[in-house]
Structure formats: C-alpha cells, structure tokens
Design a protein around this motif. Sequence first.
Motif, mmCIF file in Angstrom:
data_model
loop_
_atom_site.group_PDB
_atom_site.id
_atom_site.type_symbol
_atom_site.label_atom_id
_atom_site.label_comp_id
_atom_site.label_asym_id
_atom_site.label_seq_id
_atom_site.Cartn_x
_atom_site.Cartn_y
_atom_site.Cartn_z
ATOM 1 N N ARG A 87 0.832 -1.209 0.000
ATOM 2 C CA ARG A 87 0.000 0.000 0.000
ATOM 3 C C ARG A 87 0.867 1.259 0.000
ATOM 4 O O ARG A 87 0.493 2.285 -0.598
ATOM 5 C CB ARG A 87 -0.922 -0.030 1.222
ATOM 6 C CG ARG A 87 -1.675 1.240 1.527
ATOM 7 C CD ARG A 87 -2.587 1.666 0.400
ATOM 8 N NE ARG A 87 -3.320 2.865 0.767
ATOM 9 C CZ ARG A 87 -2.822 4.095 0.742
ATOM 10 N NH1 ARG A 87 -1.572 4.292 0.338
ATOM 11 N NH2 ARG A 87 -3.572 5.138 1.081
ATOM 12 N N LEU A 90 1.568 1.966 -3.520
ATOM 13 C CA LEU A 90 0.402 2.476 -4.245
ATOM 14 C C LEU A 90 0.170 3.957 -3.965
ATOM 15 O O LEU A 90 -0.360 4.681 -4.812
ATOM 16 C CB LEU A 90 -0.848 1.674 -3.865
ATOM 17 C CG LEU A 90 -0.877 0.202 -4.310
ATOM 18 C CD1 LEU A 90 -2.126 -0.475 -3.774
ATOM 19 C CD2 LEU A 90 -0.812 0.083 -5.822
ATOM 20 N N SER A 91 0.558 4.417 -2.776
ATOM 21 C CA SER A 91 0.349 5.830 -2.445
ATOM 22 C C SER A 91 1.168 6.746 -3.339
ATOM 23 O O SER A 91 0.811 7.910 -3.536
ATOM 24 C CB SER A 91 0.698 6.076 -0.971
ATOM 25 O OG SER A 91 2.077 5.814 -0.739
ATOM 26 N N LEU A 93 1.434 6.375 -6.500
ATOM 27 C CA LEU A 93 0.793 6.441 -7.809
ATOM 28 C C LEU A 93 -0.341 7.455 -7.855
ATOM 29 O O LEU A 93 -0.898 7.710 -8.926
ATOM 30 C CB LEU A 93 0.255 5.054 -8.194
ATOM 31 C CG LEU A 93 1.287 3.926 -8.236
ATOM 32 C CD1 LEU A 93 0.616 2.612 -8.612
ATOM 33 C CD2 LEU A 93 2.416 4.257 -9.217
ATOM 34 N N ASN A 94 -0.718 7.995 -6.681
ATOM 35 C CA ASN A 94 -1.782 9.009 -6.602
ATOM 36 C C ASN A 94 -3.095 8.510 -7.226
ATOM 37 O O ASN A 94 -3.726 9.189 -8.031
ATOM 38 C CB ASN A 94 -1.352 10.317 -7.274
ATOM 39 C CG ASN A 94 -0.186 10.968 -6.558
ATOM 40 O OD1 ASN A 94 -0.109 10.932 -5.330
ATOM 41 N ND2 ASN A 94 0.739 11.544 -7.319
ATOM 42 N N LEU A 95 -3.497 7.301 -6.841
ATOM 43 C CA LEU A 95 -4.736 6.717 -7.370
ATOM 44 C C LEU A 95 -5.937 7.272 -6.628
ATOM 45 O O LEU A 95 -5.833 7.742 -5.482
ATOM 46 C CB LEU A 95 -4.704 5.192 -7.218
ATOM 47 C CG LEU A 95 -3.584 4.445 -7.944
ATOM 48 C CD1 LEU A 95 -3.630 2.969 -7.580
ATOM 49 C CD2 LEU A 95 -3.701 4.618 -9.453
ATOM 50 N N LEU A 96 -7.113 7.203 -7.252
ATOM 51 C CA LEU A 96 -8.358 7.527 -6.573
ATOM 52 C C LEU A 96 -8.681 6.429 -5.561
ATOM 53 O O LEU A 96 -8.217 5.288 -5.676
ATOM 54 C CB LEU A 96 -9.498 7.669 -7.582
ATOM 55 C CG LEU A 96 -9.351 8.826 -8.588
ATOM 56 C CD1 LEU A 96 -10.485 8.776 -9.601
ATOM 57 C CD2 LEU A 96 -9.341 10.168 -7.873
ATOM 58 N N SER A 99 -10.163 2.979 -6.825
ATOM 59 C CA SER A 99 -9.153 2.172 -7.520
ATOM 60 C C SER A 99 -8.120 1.618 -6.545
ATOM 61 O O SER A 99 -7.695 0.465 -6.649
ATOM 62 C CB SER A 99 -8.458 3.016 -8.591
ATOM 63 O OG SER A 99 -9.373 3.439 -9.571
ATOM 64 N N ARG A 100 -7.714 2.457 -5.582
ATOM 65 C CA ARG A 100 -6.698 2.027 -4.625
ATOM 66 C C ARG A 100 -7.202 0.868 -3.766
ATOM 67 O O ARG A 100 -6.498 -0.130 -3.575
ATOM 68 C CB ARG A 100 -6.287 3.211 -3.745
ATOM 69 C CG ARG A 100 -5.064 2.928 -2.890
ATOM 70 C CD ARG A 100 -4.527 4.200 -2.274
ATOM 71 N NE ARG A 100 -5.473 4.791 -1.341
ATOM 72 C CZ ARG A 100 -5.926 6.037 -1.417
ATOM 73 N NH1 ARG A 100 -5.518 6.830 -2.386
ATOM 74 N NH2 ARG A 100 -6.778 6.510 -0.515
ATOM 75 N N VAL A 103 -7.343 -2.352 -5.805
ATOM 76 C CA VAL A 103 -6.021 -2.969 -5.954
ATOM 77 C C VAL A 103 -5.603 -3.651 -4.659
ATOM 78 O O VAL A 103 -5.026 -4.750 -4.673
ATOM 79 C CB VAL A 103 -4.987 -1.908 -6.373
ATOM 80 C CG1 VAL A 103 -3.577 -2.504 -6.372
ATOM 81 C CG2 VAL A 103 -5.315 -1.361 -7.755
ATOM 82 N N GLU A 143 -5.919 -0.163 4.431
ATOM 83 C CA GLU A 143 -6.082 1.213 3.956
ATOM 84 C C GLU A 143 -6.098 2.197 5.123
ATOM 85 O O GLU A 143 -5.411 3.228 5.095
ATOM 86 C CB GLU A 143 -7.377 1.312 3.155
ATOM 87 C CG GLU A 143 -7.708 2.709 2.657
ATOM 88 C CD GLU A 143 -6.743 3.206 1.598
ATOM 89 O OE1 GLU A 143 -6.693 4.434 1.378
ATOM 90 O OE2 GLU A 143 -6.031 2.380 0.999
#
Length: 216
Positions: A87, A90-91, A93-96, A99-100, A103, A143
Amino acid sequence: VLKEKSNDTNLSNFSIYSLPLEEQALFKGILLIPLGVMIVVMMRILVGLRTSGTFMPVLIAMAFVQTSLATGLIGFTLIVGVGLVIRSYLSRLNLLLVSRISVVIITVIAIISLFSVLSYKIGLTEGLKITFFPMIILSWTIERMSILWEEEGPKEVLVQGGGSLFVAVLVYLTISNELLRYWAFNFLGLQLIIMAIILMLGTYTGYRLLELRRFK
C-alpha cells in the motif's frame, strides 16, 4: 425432534428452532455478535482503548473462530504487514480511493493464496485456514492503517493495531465459550439484556481507565 418442529408451519411455532438446521447453525454465529459488540463498547468507553475501526475487532474475532486463535493472529499480522508495504507503493501512484481499495483487495487475495500454498508445501495445514479471513475487512484495515501511518506515524498504527488485536482476542475468548454460546442461542431475551447494558454504557461521561493513568 428439531426436524419435526421445522416441519410445523403453524405461525404459533415462531422461534429459531422452526428454521432448517442449516439456518440454525448460521444463527448460532450471528447471535454471538452482540456479545462481541458489548465488549468493544466496554473497552472503548470504560477503558479507553483505541481500535482500528469501531467494530473491526468483532469481525476479526469471528474470523478467529474459523481459523483458531494462534493461526488467526499470525495470519492477520502477516497479511496486514505485507499489505502495508504494498500500500505504501500504491500511495506514490496518486490513485483515486476506489481504484486504490480495489487494488488492495486483489493484493490481499494474492497474499492469502500465496501463504496458503506456501504453508501447505512446508506441511503446515493450519495455514490453509487463513482463507477464512474476510478479505474486504482486511483491505479496509490496511487502507486505514496506511493513512494513519502517513498522518500520525507508526506509533499510532501500533497503538490502534495492538488495541484491535487485544480486543479481538477478548471477543474471541468470550464467543468461543460453550456456555455463552448456549445461552445466546437458546435464550433470545439475553439480546435485550446486552442492549440494556450498552444503553447504560452510552450514558457514561466519566474518565476512562487509561485517562486516569495519563492525568496522574
């Protein structure tokens, strides 16, 4: 005897015993949830423990019932630990949010699958029970803890994560007690008593035990 009762379609036979045996087994688990909820309320209001999510410990404890306590603790710690590492990547990648989380859910499924196969290969069949963990709950736990790590630091993650596991263990020890399981299923009025206790606790405005230590 139970089958004869379940065949009685008269409305006067209005009880859980009138349900088929499969549904009765389901209610044996559902009716234990109020006991776990009461413990969470007591630990948060009277003791002052902080947990990740309000009733996350109850869901974790219900998973412990399926896996056993030791396997559940090890599995939960490993999955959440690896999930936090992924995680953190993933932070970047600046995902919404949607979507985060999606994943993270897929990642949790992959981690559980990997641990299950690996434990089976080395002869630890207990590891297969990790699959009983609710994957959505684990994903939201990862999360929340990841956001908490970024905002409050690792210490708060350990405090809330440790508090969640401690309360989950207490809930597990309570709902796995055979006498309490028997009472909860056979005496439905116990649910009203539990609700009354929770209502009384809801009016408590005094100091929590951990606050007394802090103020001292």
